[in-house]
Motif scaffolding. Structure first.
Motif, mmCIF file in Angstrom:
data_model
loop_
_atom_site.group_PDB
_atom_site.id
_atom_site.type_symbol
_atom_site.label_atom_id
_atom_site.label_comp_id
_atom_site.label_asym_id
_atom_site.label_seq_id
_atom_site.Cartn_x
_atom_site.Cartn_y
_atom_site.Cartn_z
ATOM 1 N N SER A 97 11.645 36.880 10.693
ATOM 2 C CA SER A 97 10.385 35.826 10.404
ATOM 3 C C SER A 97 10.833 34.926 9.507
ATOM 4 C CB SER A 97 9.164 36.572 10.364
ATOM 5 O OG SER A 97 8.841 37.622 11.220
ATOM 6 N N ALA A 98 10.510 33.629 9.703
ATOM 7 C CA ALA A 98 10.628 32.530 9.119
ATOM 8 C C ALA A 98 9.281 32.319 7.918
ATOM 9 C CB ALA A 98 10.955 30.991 9.678
ATOM 10 N N SER A 125 11.187 29.636 3.664
ATOM 11 C CA SER A 125 12.407 28.807 4.353
ATOM 12 C C SER A 125 11.953 27.150 4.394
ATOM 13 C CB SER A 125 12.076 29.130 5.992
ATOM 14 O OG SER A 125 12.093 30.497 6.026
ATOM 15 N N LYS A 126 10.753 27.282 4.253
ATOM 16 C CA LYS A 126 10.192 25.481 4.133
ATOM 17 C C LYS A 126 9.087 25.617 3.197
ATOM 18 C CE LYS A 126 13.562 23.943 6.284
ATOM 19 N NZ LYS A 126 14.895 23.163 5.946
ATOM 20 N N ILE A 127 8.932 24.449 2.624
ATOM 21 C CA ILE A 127 7.679 24.158 1.823
ATOM 22 C C ILE A 127 6.856 23.139 2.124
ATOM 23 C CG2 ILE A 127 6.965 23.905 -0.808
ATOM 24 C CD1 ILE A 127 9.740 25.163 -1.277
ATOM 25 N N THR A 128 5.513 23.128 2.070
ATOM 26 C CA THR A 128 4.864 22.062 2.400
ATOM 27 C C THR A 128 3.911 22.105 1.170
ATOM 28 O OG1 THR A 128 2.862 23.135 3.473
ATOM 29 C CG2 THR A 128 4.775 22.555 5.018
ATOM 30 N N ILE A 163 12.100 27.907 11.511
ATOM 31 C CA ILE A 163 12.661 28.802 12.376
ATOM 32 C C ILE A 163 14.129 28.572 12.390
ATOM 33 C CG2 ILE A 163 12.994 29.597 14.620
ATOM 34 C CD1 ILE A 163 9.743 29.250 14.869
ATOM 35 N N ALA A 164 14.454 27.259 12.322
ATOM 36 C CA ALA A 164 15.821 26.781 12.665
ATOM 37 C C ALA A 164 16.597 26.976 11.370
ATOM 38 C CB ALA A 164 15.974 25.184 12.819
ATOM 39 N N ALA A 185 18.102 26.386 17.546
ATOM 40 C CA ALA A 185 17.855 25.090 17.501
ATOM 41 C C ALA A 185 16.506 24.515 17.588
ATOM 42 C CB ALA A 185 18.829 24.429 18.686
ATOM 43 N N PHE A 186 16.104 23.471 17.094
ATOM 44 C CA PHE A 186 14.803 22.699 16.836
ATOM 45 C C PHE A 186 14.856 22.155 18.139
ATOM 46 C CE2 PHE A 186 11.933 19.960 16.082
ATOM 47 C CZ PHE A 186 11.270 20.041 14.918
ATOM 48 N N VAL A 187 14.099 22.725 18.960
ATOM 49 C CA VAL A 187 13.782 21.879 20.525
ATOM 50 C C VAL A 187 12.422 21.440 20.597
ATOM 51 C CG1 VAL A 187 15.526 22.356 22.202
ATOM 52 C CG2 VAL A 187 14.493 24.236 21.541
ATOM 53 N N GLU A 188 12.311 20.347 20.826
ATOM 54 C CA GLU A 188 11.121 19.643 21.333
ATOM 55 C C GLU A 188 10.488 20.169 22.268
ATOM 56 O OE1 GLU A 188 9.015 17.621 19.597
ATOM 57 O OE2 GLU A 188 10.252 17.791 17.768
#
Ligand code: ADP
Ligand code: GLC
Length: 490
Positions: free
Chosen positions: A160-161, A212-215, A480-481, A487-490
């Motif tokens: 899990s991201a 994983s990422k921050i906002t 997730i990537a 891969a980051f798919v749209e």
């Protein structure tokens, strides 16, 4: 497009439990993410004060939570966010959450939330529902990404991201070393690029290093917290993680905050049919003991009375302002006892010019938003701020300090230029606030047509979640990537 599973882990969620705007955000965003086709769910502690809105069902199986020397047992309740099919889970544990308050001054406060993080993860395992992304909110959830990166890295949950949203960098959750054992984290994580800060565990910092990422909740605040003074000691981690940080402005739950349908108001109104606003103004003046007069400009305040909100600046000058200007103040809030007392005394001495209610009252909050002409926020810092957006939607012109999300949501008025939705001022002092209120007041009495145009412009700004919920989904895919290499798919 793959349907994502997203778990929101939060200490507050409206309409069940709310201290501030964090609850509004977590009560709204999951619904929007679900509307975009994803499986969004929420988990929150069950406090003594939580309101059991809607239908609640206790889950049969007790929840074993791995903290301290031996597992503790919790009960899980399941309901849904009103008006949406978003499951909301509540973790019941008498010792940690039976008390009424969300954040407590007691010594075990940080331990309660370490327990909550482990419980949220145990719940995923029990449900056999492994989220693609766990969306964490503020310091109380800071240890969760650390758990995923260490003890759980090789389990199903280890894939899990995490996206970590900073709602307020001033609250960091400083904990004693003992929390490392309690949360069952490896002692090797007690170092300055992980858990440790100035001889303590810093739960927010831990979350920022490990997610994983921050906002954060506005683009301007995303810039401010990278600076030395705006970061409250965390500029090092934000520099290291800078490329993974994005600012996404909060939206408004526009169905919930709509003057045309708001059932808390004595009359409804809209940009096309404003008459009801005058009814709200009269009701507000009456309720707060102000002189009932449609012609006098009313300045509203709804806020937690804490240093960050800068209302001490108003408290020290409100008497002077009401002597010099033809204005009234409608104030709702609680917090700092000195500020509370100043507003109470002001009310007693003002002969109907100041009306302050000290407390938490969602209905009165809505009446102030609707019945005032102006809405005052002298914030020293404001990560996003929702109340100025509510004010704009309710035709109430904001008078705000140019900081954080206030800069991103209010455009300054320029006389004669058909421009602006409110009044901005720069310095965090009572003289600057006095001037800004003076500017608003002069516009009200001398240029009413311009003020009306400004009010209508504000009511038409689109603050709905739609665009920004999609940006959160981008942040989930991005996370997730980073976590899985998928891969980051749209
Ligand atoms: P913060 O989260 O920093 O308090 P926001 O502007 O984001 O600031 O959100 C504050 C939320 O809390 C709004 O929904 C506002 O209406 C509500 N609120 C704040 N103080 C009170 C109060 N005394 N009574 C009722 N609601 C309040
Ligand atoms: C925090 C901030 C506020 C923001 C809210 C929701 O409480 O103080 O500015 O609007 O979180 O993100």
């Amino acid at each position: 497009m793959r349907r994502l599973k997203i778990l929101f882990v939060s200490p507050e969620v409206d309409p069940f439990v709310k201290v501030g705007g964090l609850a509004d955000m977590v009560g709204a965003l999951p619904k929007e993410v679900a509307a975009l086709g994803h499986d969004a769910r929420v988990v929150c502690p069950l406090y003594g004060s939580t309101k059991r809105v809607g239908e609640w069902k206790a889950r049969q199986e007790p929840l074993g939570v791995d903290v301290g020397a031996e597992a503790r047992w919790a009960r899980t309740w399941e309901t849904a966010l009103p008006g949406a099919e978003v499951p909301a889970y509540f973790i019941e544990h008498e010792e940690y959450f039976g008390r009424r308050e969300v954040y407590s001054d007691a010594e075990d406060n940080v331990f309660r939330f370490a327990f909550f993080c482990r419980a949220a993860l145990a719940l995923c395992e029990q449900l056999q529902w492994i989220p693609d992304v766990i969306h964490c909110h503020d310091w109380t959830t800071g240890l969760l990404p650390v758990m995923l990166n260490t003890t759980l890295r090789d389990s199903a949950l280890g894939r899990s991201a995490t996206v970590f949203t900073i709602h307020n960098i001033e609250h960091q959750g400083q904990a004693p070393f003992g929390i490392v054992d309690f949360a069952r984290l490896p002692v090797s994580e007690y170092r300055s690029d992980s858990l440790e800060s100035r001889g303590h565990v810093n739960m927010l910092k831990a979350g920022l290093y490990h997610s994983s990422k921050i906002t954060t909740v506005s683009p301007t605040y995303a810039r401010e917290i990278r600076t030395r003074e705006g970061s409250f000691g965390l500029d090092d981690v934000l520099r290291v993680r800078g490329a993974d940080l994005m600012g996404i402005l909060n939206g408004v739950d526009v169905a919930n905050w709509d003057p045309a349908t708001d059932t808390a108001l004595p009359a409804n109104f809209s940009a096309d049919k404003l008459e009801g606003k005058a009814v709200c103004k009269a009701a507000l003046q009456k309720q707060l003991g102000l002189v009932v007069d449609p012609k006098i400009a009313v300045f509203g305040v709804v806020a937690r009375l804490v240093h960050q909100k800068g209302l001490d600046l108003l408290a020290e000058s409100v008497g002077h302002i009401t002597e010099r200007m033809q204005v009234q103040f409608a104030i709702l809030g609680s917090g700092d006892a000195r500020v509370e007392n100043a507003f109470r005394t002001g009310t007693e001495r003002s002969a109907g010019k100041i009306g302050a209610h000290i407390g938490f009252d969602p209905r009165l909050a809505r009446l102030i938003q609707a019945g005032s002409d102006f809405f005052v926020m002298p914030s020293r810092a404001e990560p996003c701020g929702l109340t100025q957006m509510y004010a704009l939607r309710y035709g109430t012109v904001p008078v705000v300090r140019a900081t954080g999300g206030l800069v991103d949501t209010v455009q300054d008025y320029v006389a004669g230029a058909d421009q602006g939705t409110g009044f901005l001022f720069r310095e965090a002092n009572s003289a600057a606030l006095y001037q800004a209120i003076g500017r608003a007041c002069a516009t009200y009495y001398d240029r009413p047509a311009e003020l009306r145009a400004m009010q209508l412009r504000g009511m038409k700004v689109d603050f709905s979640w739609q665009t920004n919920a999609a940006r959160y989904v981008d942040s989930y895919r991005w996370a997730i990537a980073a976590r899985t290499g998928e891969a980051f798919v749209e």
